[in-house]
Enzyme design. Structure first.
Site, PDB file in Angstrom:
ATOM      1  N   GLU A 141     -11.434   6.177  -5.339  1.00 40.57           N
ATOM      2  CA  GLU A 141     -12.008   4.854  -5.077  1.00 40.57           C
ATOM      3  C   GLU A 141     -12.576   4.224  -6.341  1.00 40.57           C
ATOM      4  O   GLU A 141     -13.353   4.847  -7.055  1.00 40.57           O
ATOM      5  CB  GLU A 141     -13.154   4.985  -4.062  1.00 40.57           C
ATOM      6  CG  GLU A 141     -12.708   5.308  -2.667  1.00 40.57           C
ATOM      7  CD  GLU A 141     -11.970   4.148  -2.028  1.00 40.57           C
ATOM      8  OE1 GLU A 141     -12.458   3.007  -2.103  1.00 40.57           O
ATOM      9  OE2 GLU A 141     -10.894   4.395  -1.450  1.00 40.57           O
ATOM     10  N   ARG A 161       0.879  -1.171   0.000  1.00 41.98           N
ATOM     11  CA  ARG A 161       0.000   0.000   0.000  1.00 41.98           C
ATOM     12  C   ARG A 161       0.915   1.218   0.000  1.00 41.98           C
ATOM     13  O   ARG A 161       1.682   1.423   0.944  1.00 41.98           O
ATOM     14  CB  ARG A 161      -0.875  -0.030   1.248  1.00 41.98           C
ATOM     15  CG  ARG A 161      -1.691   1.233   1.511  1.00 41.98           C
ATOM     16  CD  ARG A 161      -2.700   1.446   0.422  1.00 41.98           C
ATOM     17  NE  ARG A 161      -3.641   2.520   0.735  1.00 41.98           N
ATOM     18  CZ  ARG A 161      -3.434   3.809   0.486  1.00 41.98           C
ATOM     19  NH1 ARG A 161      -2.295   4.209  -0.060  1.00 41.98           N
ATOM     20  NH2 ARG A 161      -4.357   4.695   0.780  1.00 41.98           N
ATOM     21  N   ARG A 194      -1.963  -5.235   4.408  1.00 39.47           N
ATOM     22  CA  ARG A 194      -1.129  -4.670   3.356  1.00 39.47           C
ATOM     23  C   ARG A 194       0.070  -3.988   3.994  1.00 39.47           C
ATOM     24  O   ARG A 194      -0.028  -3.473   5.108  1.00 39.47           O
ATOM     25  CB  ARG A 194      -1.923  -3.643   2.538  1.00 39.47           C
ATOM     26  CG  ARG A 194      -3.180  -4.222   1.930  1.00 39.47           C
ATOM     27  CD  ARG A 194      -3.973  -3.184   1.184  1.00 39.47           C
ATOM     28  NE  ARG A 194      -4.342  -2.053   2.036  1.00 39.47           N
ATOM     29  CZ  ARG A 194      -5.138  -1.065   1.648  1.00 39.47           C
ATOM     30  NH1 ARG A 194      -5.628  -1.060   0.427  1.00 39.47           N
ATOM     31  NH2 ARG A 194      -5.424  -0.085   2.471  1.00 39.47           N
TER      32      ARG A 194
END
Ligand SMILES: *[C@@H]1O[C@H](CO)[C@@H](O)[C@H](O)[C@H]1NC(C)=O
Ligand SMILES: *[C@@H]1O[C@H](CO)[C@@H](O)[C@H](O)[C@H]1NC(C)=O
Ligand SMILES: *[C@@H]1O[C@H](CO)[C@@H](O)[C@H](O)[C@H]1NC(C)=O
Length: 234
Positions: free
Chosen positions: A116, A108, A156
């Site tokens: 998004e 990430r 992540r």
């Protein structure tokens, strides 16, 4: 005769200095070898291999991007030692999803939020596909350097990523922000920026000024605001 029986052990049973030196040398090389292995040879296969010492922001992992899943994250295959350890010529980097399963880290990108994409039946935010495309073009199949900072709630690895371009080594988060492909993290702790928060913010105000990417939208909504509207309480 007792003197000759074992020249390495003197009369009171103390080891001869040469033996001490030799064993110190042997254990020294074992320790060195172990450290060397841990640092340069051992492959980090999943986030579970990232013990806290890897998360101090001082360690980098070198590897390749095997998949870009979203505008702000990608899958990373660690290749410790790089070409010197045979990666890419003696040892292949898997390419199929089955072979890559449980072999990669989900990275990430630190400091940046991309618009998004459509998830769980929710609408996509404008520019989300552009962000995914941009990141794919920028890093897919490329050699990257990753500096892990933490592991988030989705397992992540929050990290700084750098990629080599013909103009030099580039910070991926910074390039996204510079191009208006992503915006600086909203409401997150400073630890996840590495040392680059002020630099990222400076790049963002330039992108805003020149209306790059998402900043060119008439009614720009940040990913955080968008989530609040569409994912209330989820
Ligand atoms: C990481 O590096 C910085 C700067 O070199 C240093 O101040 C810091 O103590 C290091 N952190 C750890 C946990 O070693
Ligand atoms: C970004 O962070 C790295 C690592 O902490 C640091 O070495 C570098 O100088 C920073 N870059 C800028 C432009 O602040
Ligand atoms: C701007 O976007 C927000 C959030 O998506 C929406 O509620 C609002 O109605 C929009 N305003 C205009 C003028 O389109």
């Amino acid at each position: 005769m007792s003197d000759k029986s074992d020249s390495n052990v003197d009369s009171v049973g103390v080891l001869h200095p040469k033996v001490l030196l030799l064993s110190a040398g042997v254990s020294g090389s074992i320790i060195f070898g172990y450290r060397f292995y841990g640092r340069y040879v051992r492959r980090i296969r999943t986030y579970l291999d990232l013990t806290p010492k890897y998360l101090d922001g001082n360690r980098s992992l070198y590897g390749r991007v095997t998949r870009v899943g979203d505008g702000d994250n990608f899958r990373f295959y660690h290749t410790p030692g790089g070409i010197f350890m045979g990666w890419g010529w003696l040892r292949p980097i898997p390419t199929t999803r089955a072979d890559l399963k449980d072999q990669t880290l989900m990275i990430r990108l630190c400091g940046v939020d991309a618009p998004e994409r459509a998830h769980f039946g929710k609408p996509a935010q404008p520019h989300s596909e552009e962000a995914l495309q941009w990141l794919t073009d920028y890093v897919m199949d490329r050699k990257v350097r990753v500096t892990p900072y933490s592991i988030d709630q989705y397992k992540r690895v929050v990290a700084r990523a750098q990629v080599w371009k013909w103009t030099g080594r580039k910070d991926v988060s910074a390039e996204m922000i510079r191009n208006g492909v992503g915006i600086v993290y909203e409401a997150r702790t400073g630890a996840e920026f590495g040392d680059n928060e002020s630099w990222y913010r400076k790049l963002e105000s330039r992108a805003k000024k020149f209306k790059r990417g998402v900043w060119g939208l008439k009614n720009m909504t940040t990913p955080g605001e968008f989530k609040k509207v569409h994912y209330r309480g989820e």
